[in-house]
Design a protein around this motif. Structure first.
Motif, PDB file in Angstrom:
ATOM      1  N   ALA A  20      67.173  39.240  63.105  1.00 39.02           N
ATOM      2  CA  ALA A  20      66.326  38.051  63.217  1.00 39.02           C
ATOM      3  C   ALA A  20      67.057  36.775  62.819  1.00 39.02           C
ATOM      4  O   ALA A  20      66.760  35.699  63.344  1.00 39.02           O
ATOM      5  CB  ALA A  20      65.076  38.223  62.355  1.00 39.02           C
ATOM      6  N   LYS A  21      68.036  36.852  61.899  1.00 35.17           N
ATOM      7  CA  LYS A  21      68.652  35.642  61.366  1.00 35.17           C
ATOM      8  C   LYS A  21      70.152  35.554  61.618  1.00 35.17           C
ATOM      9  O   LYS A  21      70.738  34.493  61.442  1.00 35.17           O
ATOM     10  CB  LYS A  21      68.402  35.554  59.855  1.00 35.17           C
ATOM     11  CG  LYS A  21      66.925  35.397  59.490  1.00 35.17           C
ATOM     12  CD  LYS A  21      66.748  35.240  57.990  1.00 35.17           C
ATOM     13  CE  LYS A  21      65.280  35.042  57.630  1.00 35.17           C
ATOM     14  NZ  LYS A  21      65.077  34.886  56.157  1.00 35.17           N
ATOM     15  N   GLN A  22      70.781  36.650  61.994  1.00 37.40           N
ATOM     16  CA  GLN A  22      72.224  36.641  62.206  1.00 37.40           C
ATOM     17  C   GLN A  22      72.538  37.020  63.645  1.00 37.40           C
ATOM     18  O   GLN A  22      71.741  37.670  64.317  1.00 37.40           O
ATOM     19  CB  GLN A  22      72.914  37.613  61.248  1.00 37.40           C
ATOM     20  CG  GLN A  22      72.663  37.316  59.777  1.00 37.40           C
ATOM     21  CD  GLN A  22      73.365  38.311  58.888  1.00 37.40           C
ATOM     22  OE1 GLN A  22      74.462  38.777  59.184  1.00 37.40           O
ATOM     23  NE2 GLN A  22      72.744  38.666  57.779  1.00 37.40           N
ATOM     24  N   ASP A  23      73.722  36.619  64.109  1.00 34.60           N
ATOM     25  CA  ASP A  23      74.145  36.915  65.478  1.00 34.60           C
ATOM     26  C   ASP A  23      74.734  38.317  65.553  1.00 34.60           C
ATOM     27  O   ASP A  23      75.913  38.513  65.864  1.00 34.60           O
ATOM     28  CB  ASP A  23      75.160  35.878  65.955  1.00 34.60           C
ATOM     29  CG  ASP A  23      74.542  34.505  66.120  1.00 34.60           C
ATOM     30  OD1 ASP A  23      73.327  34.448  66.345  1.00 34.60           O
ATOM     31  OD2 ASP A  23      75.270  33.506  66.007  1.00 34.60           O
ATOM     32  N   ILE A  24      73.915  39.302  65.261  1.00 34.85           N
ATOM     33  CA  ILE A  24      74.375  40.679  65.287  1.00 34.85           C
ATOM     34  C   ILE A  24      73.336  41.568  65.961  1.00 34.85           C
ATOM     35  O   ILE A  24      72.163  41.225  66.044  1.00 34.85           O
ATOM     36  CB  ILE A  24      74.684  41.223  63.876  1.00 34.85           C
ATOM     37  CG1 ILE A  24      73.443  41.134  62.989  1.00 34.85           C
ATOM     38  CG2 ILE A  24      75.846  40.514  63.250  1.00 34.85           C
ATOM     39  CD1 ILE A  24      73.655  41.724  61.614  1.00 34.85           C
ATOM     40  N   ILE A  25      73.812  42.708  66.441  1.00 32.16           N
ATOM     41  CA  ILE A  25      72.968  43.758  67.015  1.00 32.16           C
ATOM     42  C   ILE A  25      73.093  44.985  66.121  1.00 32.16           C
ATOM     43  O   ILE A  25      74.188  45.320  65.664  1.00 32.16           O
ATOM     44  CB  ILE A  25      73.409  44.087  68.451  1.00 32.16           C
ATOM     45  CG1 ILE A  25      73.138  42.903  69.392  1.00 32.16           C
ATOM     46  CG2 ILE A  25      72.703  45.335  68.972  1.00 32.16           C
ATOM     47  CD1 ILE A  25      73.753  43.071  70.771  1.00 32.16           C
ATOM     48  N   VAL A  26      71.975  45.645  65.884  1.00 29.73           N
ATOM     49  CA  VAL A  26      71.968  46.882  65.098  1.00 29.73           C
ATOM     50  C   VAL A  26      71.474  48.004  66.008  1.00 29.73           C
ATOM     51  O   VAL A  26      70.458  47.860  66.689  1.00 29.73           O
ATOM     52  CB  VAL A  26      71.061  46.758  63.863  1.00 29.73           C
ATOM     53  CG1 VAL A  26      71.151  48.019  63.009  1.00 29.73           C
ATOM     54  CG2 VAL A  26      71.437  45.539  63.038  1.00 29.73           C
ATOM     55  N   SER A  27      72.205  49.095  66.017  1.00 29.48           N
ATOM     56  CA  SER A  27      71.818  50.245  66.845  1.00 29.48           C
ATOM     57  C   SER A  27      71.942  51.523  66.027  1.00 29.48           C
ATOM     58  O   SER A  27      72.751  51.605  65.097  1.00 29.48           O
ATOM     59  CB  SER A  27      72.703  50.336  68.095  1.00 29.48           C
ATOM     60  OG  SER A  27      74.057  50.542  67.735  1.00 29.48           O
ATOM     61  N   ASN A  28      71.123  52.514  66.356  1.00 30.55           N
ATOM     62  CA  ASN A  28      71.311  53.833  65.754  1.00 30.55           C
ATOM     63  C   ASN A  28      71.291  54.896  66.844  1.00 30.55           C
ATOM     64  O   ASN A  28      70.888  54.643  67.980  1.00 30.55           O
ATOM     65  CB  ASN A  28      70.295  54.107  64.644  1.00 30.55           C
ATOM     66  CG  ASN A  28      68.867  54.174  65.149  1.00 30.55           C
ATOM     67  OD1 ASN A  28      68.604  54.172  66.352  1.00 30.55           O
ATOM     68  ND2 ASN A  28      67.917  54.232  64.234  1.00 30.55           N
ATOM     69  N   SER A  29      71.747  56.086  66.482  1.00 29.37           N
ATOM     70  CA  SER A  29      72.042  57.079  67.513  1.00 29.37           C
ATOM     71  C   SER A  29      71.834  58.492  66.986  1.00 29.37           C
ATOM     72  O   SER A  29      71.735  58.719  65.775  1.00 29.37           O
ATOM     73  CB  SER A  29      73.499  56.895  67.982  1.00 29.37           C
ATOM     74  OG  SER A  29      73.941  57.984  68.747  1.00 29.37           O
ATOM     75  N   GLU A  30      71.808  59.408  67.928  1.00 32.53           N
ATOM     76  CA  GLU A  30      71.757  60.822  67.576  1.00 32.53           C
ATOM     77  C   GLU A  30      73.098  61.324  67.042  1.00 32.53           C
ATOM     78  O   GLU A  30      73.211  62.484  66.656  1.00 32.53           O
ATOM     79  CB  GLU A  30      71.336  61.637  68.798  1.00 32.53           C
ATOM     80  CG  GLU A  30      69.915  61.340  69.275  1.00 32.53           C
ATOM     81  CD  GLU A  30      69.540  62.126  70.513  1.00 32.53           C
ATOM     82  OE1 GLU A  30      69.956  63.296  70.622  1.00 32.53           O
ATOM     83  OE2 GLU A  30      68.839  61.568  71.383  1.00 32.53           O
TER      84      GLU A  30
END
Length: 676
Positions: free
Chosen positions: A171-181
Motif C-alpha cells: 500500500a505504501k511502498q513500490d513493491i510487490i509481495v507474492s507467496n507460493s506453494e
C-alpha cells in the motif's frame, strides 16, 4: 468489500463473478465470460472496475460503471427487468473492458495497484506478471470504441519454484509481495522489477496474503495457520550530532533540532532500508549506505541556511558499492567487491584514485585520515591509501563492528563472542593490546561507562570491566531489548518487551515495572525520573518504582530526549516531534521521595495538584501531614490529623462542634472515643 457501496464481490467454480448487496442480501449482478474456475475477484480501490483471475489462463477487467449509476439513480422498468434477467443473459451493467492473456497456466490471483493503472497477477506457471492498462478519456465507452482502450503486459517476475498462490501491491511502498506453494514469500521491486527479499517456511505451503489497511503489517496463510510480519523495521534510522538530529524514513532524509523539533523532507529517491547513516560536520554531508542492488551509497549535501523550510537537498550523488566511508575531509572510499578494490572519490562523485586491496575484503571501515580498516573473514588490515602499504594486520574472529575512540588512539573490534581492543600505534606493530573473553555467552553488548561493557544474554545482563577483567555486577532479567543510561551514568533502565528494570551502575536492582502491552522507548529526564512510552501511553517511573500515566497517545512514538517538560521523539512516519507534558505529578512525588519538603509546600501553594488519587498516594506513603493540605472536608481532615498524631486545639474544637450538631448518639460516642 466495495470501498463505498454495500457490495461484496465473489468468485466461484461455476465460472462466474457475482456482486452482492450485503444489506439487502441479494445478488445485483452476475459477470460471465470465464470458461474455467474463477479463483479470485476484487474491486478497484477508486474506480468502477473489478479484476478477476481464472484457471482459463486469463485475467479480466470488468467495467461496472453502469451498475453504480443504476444503484445511485434507479432506472426505469426496463433496467429493472434486465436486472431480473441477469442470471440468464449476464446483464449489461458490467462489461469486460480488458482480457489479459500471457500466462501459460491457470491464474490464481490478480490485484489492482492502489493508485496507479497497474495490475499484478500470479499463476501456476510460477510467474508473477505486471500489467498496465490505459484508456482514452475522449472515448469513455469501451463497449463501442474498444480500440481506444488497451492493456498490455509490462514484465514477468521469475523466481518461484512452484505455483504462485497470491500476489499483491504494497500500500505504501513500490513493491510487490507474492507467496507460493514453494513455501516462500517473495518481495519484488516494482520499479526495477527484480527480487528484493525471500522468506521461507520450511514445512508449509503458502496460499493467501492480506495487508492491514493502516499499519505496516502483512499476513500470510499457510497449511497449518498464518504468520503476521513486517517487511522492514519501523524504527527510523537516526544519528544525533550536537543539537541536530539526522534520520531517514520512507525514502526521506530529514534534519531537525532537538530543541524545537523542526524537520524538513529531503530526496524522495532515497534508497530503501538504509544500513548506516553518518554525518560529516566539516562539509555538512551525509553518507547513507544500504543493501539495495547488492550494496549502494548516496551522498547528500545539506544546505546550512534552509533547514526546516521544506527545500530539497541541493545535490545527491549515488553509486554502487558494498561499503562507503569518509577517508578525508572531502574524500570517501567505495568498496568494489567484484574487483577487490577501493575507489576513492571526491564530493563530485568523481574517481580520483583506485587501489587494489591487500586482502579479499567484504567491508571497509574508517581508520584515520587516508587509512582504511579492511575486513576479511578471519582478519583485519590497516591499509594506507596514499602509499598503498599495509600498516598492520591482525588475525581475528569475524569482526561485525569497529568502534574508534574519540582521539583515534584505540579501536575496539567486536565479533559475536569476543572483543579485541588495540591501539592505533600498536596496530602498526601488529601487536594486540588486549583480548577479553566474556563472562557469559553474550549476544549483544552495550556501553556501560569508560572501560566497561554491559553484556546481554537471554536471561541476564552483566557489567564487565575490560581493564581488570572482572564482573562488576550481574542481574537476572527478561530478555533486554534496549539499555538507557541516566545522564550521570549512575542508573540504568533495562527495557524488555513487557517490563522495565531500573538498576544502579553496578546492577543493584531498584525496581521492576510490568506492562501488559509493549514498551517502545524511554529516556531519563533531568531530575532522574525515567520517562517511557508504550503503544498508547507516555508514563513515568520514579527511582522507588512508583509509576503513573502522563498522557495517552494516538500513535506510538520513540523518545529521543527529554528536556524539562518537553519530550522530543520520532513517530513511525519518521517525523521529528516535540510533545509538551505536565510534569507536576511526578516532580511532586520525586520531591516527597527525596524529602525536599520546602519544594513540596511550594508546589502545594502554587500548582493545581489535587484529587483523590494524590490524597490516597500520600496516605499510602505515610505523608499524612502533607495530605492535610489537600483536604477541605473537616471530618476527613480530623481523621487524617488523628492518624498522623498532629492535631491542634482548633481542629479539636471544630470537630466537637460537628459532633454536637449531629443527632446520632452512637456517632457522638464514636467521636468522643476518637477524641480520647
Amino acid at each position: 468489500f466495495h470501498h463505498e457501496y454495500p457490495w461484496i464481490v465473489s468468485a466461484s467454480d461455476d465460472q462466474t463473478i457475482r456482486i452482492w448487496n450485503w444489506q439487502s442480501r441479494t445478488c445485483i449482478s452476475v459477470l460471465t465470460g470465464h470458461n474455467h474456475y474463477v479463483m479470485c475477484a476484487s474491486f478497484h480501490p477508486k474506480e468502477d472496475l473489478v479484476v478477476s483471475a481464472s484457471l482459463d489462463q486469463t485475467v479480466r477487467v470488468w467495467d461496472i460503471g453502469a451498475l453504480r449509476k443504476k444503484t445511485v439513480s434507479p432506472a426505469d422498468e426496463i433496467l429493472r427487468l434486465s436486472q431480473m434477467n441477469t442470471d440468464l443473459f449476464g446483464g449489461v451493467d458490467a462489461v469486460v473492458k480488458y482480457v489479459l492473456e500471457g500466462h501459460d497456466r491457470g491464474v490464481n490471483w490478480a490485484a489492482f495497484h492502489p493508485s496507479l493503472p497497474l495490475i499484478v497477477s500470479g499463476a501456476d506457471d510460477r510467474q508473477v506478471k505486471l500489467w498496465r492498462m490505459n484508456g482514452n478519456p475522449f472515448f469513455p465507452f469501451p463497449l463501442y470504441y474498444p480500440y481506444n482502450t488497451k492493456a498490455w503486459e509490462v514484465d514477468s517476475l521469475r523466481g518461484h519454484m512452484n505455483n504462485v498462490s497470491c500476489v499483491m501491491f504494497h500500500a505504501k511502498q513500490d513493491i510487490i509481495v507474492s507467496n507460493s506453494e514453494d513455501r516462500s514469500i517473495r518481495v519484488w521491486d516494482v520499479t526495477k522489477r527484480t527480487g528484493v527479499q525471500t522468506f521461507r517456511h520450511e514445512h508449509d505451503q503458502f496460499w493467501i496474503l492480506a495487508s492491514h489497511p493502516e499499519m505496516n503489517l502483512l499476513a500470510a496463510g499457510h497449511d497449518s495457520g498464518m504468520i503476521v510480519f513486517k517487511l522492514e523495521r519501523e524504527r527510523p534510522a537516526f544519528e544525533v550530532s550536537g543539537n541536530s538530529l539526522f534520520f531517514t524514513k520512507d525514502r526521506f532524509f530529514s534534519k531537525g533540532y532537538t530543541s524545537n523539533a523542526n524537520s524538513r523532507p529531503g530526496s524522495t529517491s532515497l534508497n530503501q532500508s538504509p544500513r548506516t547513516l553518518s554525518y560529516s560536520p566539516t562539509e555538512n554531508v551525509v553518507l547513507i549506505c544500504s543493501d539495495v542492488d547488492g550494496g549502494s551509497y548516496e551522498l547528500y549535501f545539506i544546505p546550512k541556511d534552509s533547514i526546516g523550510r521544506g527545500d530539497s537537498l541541493q545535490e545527491t550523488k549515488r553509486g554502487p558499492g558494498g561499503s562507503a566511508v569518509f577517508v578525508a575531509r572531502n574524500r570517501f572510499a567505495v568498496l568494489e567487491k567484484s574487483n577487490n578494490q577501493v575507489l576513492v572519490k571526491n564530493l563530485k562523485n568523481e574517481i580520483v584514485k583506485k587501489s587494489a586491496l591487500p586482502i579479499a575484503a567484504d567491508a571497509i571501515f574508517y581508520a584515520g585520515t587516508g587509512n582504511l580498516l579492511c575486513r576479511a573473514e578471519d582478519r583485519v588490515v590497516i591499509f594506507d591509501l596514499q602509499q598503498r602499504l599495509v600498516l598492520g594486520e591482525l588475525q581475528t574472529p569475524f569482526v561485525k563492528y569497529v568502534v574508534w575512540s574519540h582521539d583515534m588512539e584505540n579501536v575496539a573490534l567486536l565479533s559475536k563472542h569476543a572483543i579485541i581492543i588495540a591501539s592505533k600505534k600498536l596496530n602498526l606493530k601488529n601487536e594486540i593490546v588486549k583480548k577479553s573473553a566474556l563472562p557469559i555467552a553474550a549476544d549483544a553488548i552495550f556501553y556501560a561507562g569508560t572501560g566497561n561493557l554491559l553484556c546481554r544474554a537471554e536471561d541476564r545482563v552483566v557489567i564487565f570491566d575490560l581493564q581488570q577483567r572482572l564482573v562488576l555486577g550481574e542481574l537476572q532479567t527478561p530478555f533486554v531489548k534496549y539499555v538507557v543510561w541516566s545522564h550521570d551514568m549512575e542508573n540504568v533502565a533495562l527495557l524488555s518487551k513487557h517490563a522495565i528494570i531500573i538498576a544502579s551502575k553496578k546492577l543493584v536492582h531498584q525496581c521492576t515495572l510490568h506492562e501488559t502491552i509493549r514498551v517502545k522507548s524511554g529516556a531519563w529526564e533531568d531530575n532522574g525520573v525515567f520517562i517511557y512510552t508504550t503503544l498508547n501511553h507516555i508514563k513515568y517511573c520514579l527511582p522507588n518504582g512508583d509509576s503513573g500515566i502522563i498522557r495517552t497517545l494516538d500513535v506510538p512514538i520513540y523518545i529521543t530526549k527529554v528536556s524539562g517538560n518537553t519530550i522530543f521523539c520520532l513517530d513511525r512516519d519518521g517525523k521529528n516531534r516535540s510533545i509538551v507534558i505536565d510534569a507536576t505529578e511526578y516532580i511532586f512525588k520525586l520531591f516527597l521521595l527525596k524529602k525536599r519538603y520546602d519544594h513540596v509546600m511550594s508546589m502545594i501553594r502554587n500548582s493545581q495538584l489535587c484529587g483523590e488519587a494524590v490524597i490516597a498516594y500520600l496516605q499510602q506513603k505515610g505523608f499524612l501531614d502533607v495530605a492535610l493540605h489537600f483536604v477541605k472536608d473537616e471530618r476527613t481532615r480530623f481523621n487524617l490529623a488523628i492518624e498522623s498524631g498532629n492535631i491542634n486545639r482548633g481542629q479539636l474544637c471544630t470537630f466537637c462542634d460537628l459532633a454536637v450538631v449531629g443527632s446520632d448518639a452512637s456517632g457522638l460516642l464514636c467521636s468522643a472515643s476518637q477524641i480520647r
